[in-house]
Design an enzyme around this catalytic site. Structure first.
Site, PDB file in Angstrom:
ATOM      1  N   SER A   1       0.860  -1.181   0.000  1.00 21.80           N
ATOM      2  CA  SER A   1       0.000   0.000   0.000  1.00 21.80           C
ATOM      3  C   SER A   1       0.892   1.226   0.000  1.00 21.80           C
ATOM      4  O   SER A   1       1.893   1.265  -0.716  1.00 21.80           O
ATOM      5  CB  SER A   1      -0.945  -0.049   1.213  1.00 21.80           C
ATOM      6  OG  SER A   1      -1.922   0.965   1.126  1.00 21.80           O
TER       7      SER A   1
ATOM      8  N   HIS B   1      -3.023  -1.474  -3.017  1.00 22.08           N
ATOM      9  CA  HIS B   1      -4.133  -0.561  -2.770  1.00 22.08           C
ATOM     10  C   HIS B   1      -3.993   0.606  -3.741  1.00 22.08           C
ATOM     11  O   HIS B   1      -2.941   1.242  -3.808  1.00 22.08           O
ATOM     12  CB  HIS B   1      -4.094  -0.042  -1.332  1.00 22.08           C
ATOM     13  CG  HIS B   1      -4.315  -1.117  -0.318  1.00 22.08           C
ATOM     14  ND1 HIS B   1      -4.064  -0.938   1.015  1.00 22.08           N
ATOM     15  CD2 HIS B   1      -4.787  -2.389  -0.435  1.00 22.08           C
ATOM     16  CE1 HIS B   1      -4.363  -2.032   1.685  1.00 22.08           C
ATOM     17  NE2 HIS B   1      -4.793  -2.934   0.821  1.00 22.08           N
TER      18      HIS B   1
ATOM     19  N   ASP C   1      -4.016  -4.481   6.529  1.00 23.67           N
ATOM     20  CA  ASP C   1      -4.387  -5.420   5.476  1.00 23.67           C
ATOM     21  C   ASP C   1      -3.158  -6.221   5.054  1.00 23.67           C
ATOM     22  O   ASP C   1      -2.083  -5.679   4.861  1.00 23.67           O
ATOM     23  CB  ASP C   1      -4.966  -4.659   4.274  1.00 23.67           C
ATOM     24  CG  ASP C   1      -5.545  -5.580   3.221  1.00 23.67           C
ATOM     25  OD1 ASP C   1      -5.960  -6.704   3.574  1.00 23.67           O
ATOM     26  OD2 ASP C   1      -5.600  -5.174   2.045  1.00 23.67           O
TER      27      ASP C   1
END
Length: 187
Positions: free
Chosen positions: A7, A34, A125
């Site tokens: 991310s 992401h 995540d």
């Protein structure tokens, strides 16, 4: 199967890893990043150094020696019949695609033949998914938190599972260069 998730702050690390991959690629790789969901993206072309990177379509077979990028705004799963499944269910950890969801499917489908790598990010995540890969007999690597622009993601993974190896970017590059996959691991 190599599954890489990242991310915030992961793009430069991912680019460094992809630039140093052995050519020809001797395994299949999926990348789950992401990204903004409603902004046009050429990320697949920008990251294609030696090996083209493609965004898979639903029910497309997973082919050996390829790099796949999770499409924007879809969860990417790999089914037991080695096909991709694109899922539009609710975001997990505010993210779609979710690294956890992809890593879970990689663990279930590939088990001990899976390598999960979690890079820089500002959420948790990927931590549970990387733990699942390790629990299934695979290998888990997290970017060393001291080298990550945002250390939340790799630190969360290491906090969940003591068997996850923290590696610096040069160590990750070396690990990938030394990785040898046998023919039965192609799928």
């Amino acid at each position: 199967m190599i599954a890489i998730g990242g991310s915030a702050g992961s793009l430069p690390v991912l680019a460094a890893l992809l630039e140093q991959l052995p050519h020809p690629l001797e395994c299949t790789m999926i990348i789950v990043l992401h990204r903004l969901k409603n902004v046009p993206s050429d990320l697949d072309r920008l990251l294609s150094f030696k090996t083209p990177i493609v965004e898979p379509e639903d029910k497309q077979p997973v082919l050996p020696n390829r790099i796949y990028l999770a499409p924007q705004n879809y969860h990417l799963l790999i089914e037991q019949d080695y096909t991709f499944s694109l899922d539009y269910s609710e975001p997990l950890h505010y993210s779609r695609p979710s690294i956890d969801i992809s890593f879970d499917s990689v663990a279930e489908t590939y088990g001990s033949r899976a390598l999960g790598m979690l890079l820089s990010g500002a959420s948790k995540d990927g931590a549970a998914g990387l733990q699942r890969i390790v629990s299934a007999g695979g290998t888990g690597i997290a970017q060393h938190p001291g080298t990550a622009l945002f250390d939340t993601m790799p630190q969360a993974a290491m906090d969940r599972c003591a068997d996850i190896q923290p590696l610096t970017v040069p160590e990750m590059v070396q690990f990938l260069q030394e990785l040898k996959m046998s023919p039965e691991h192609d799928r």
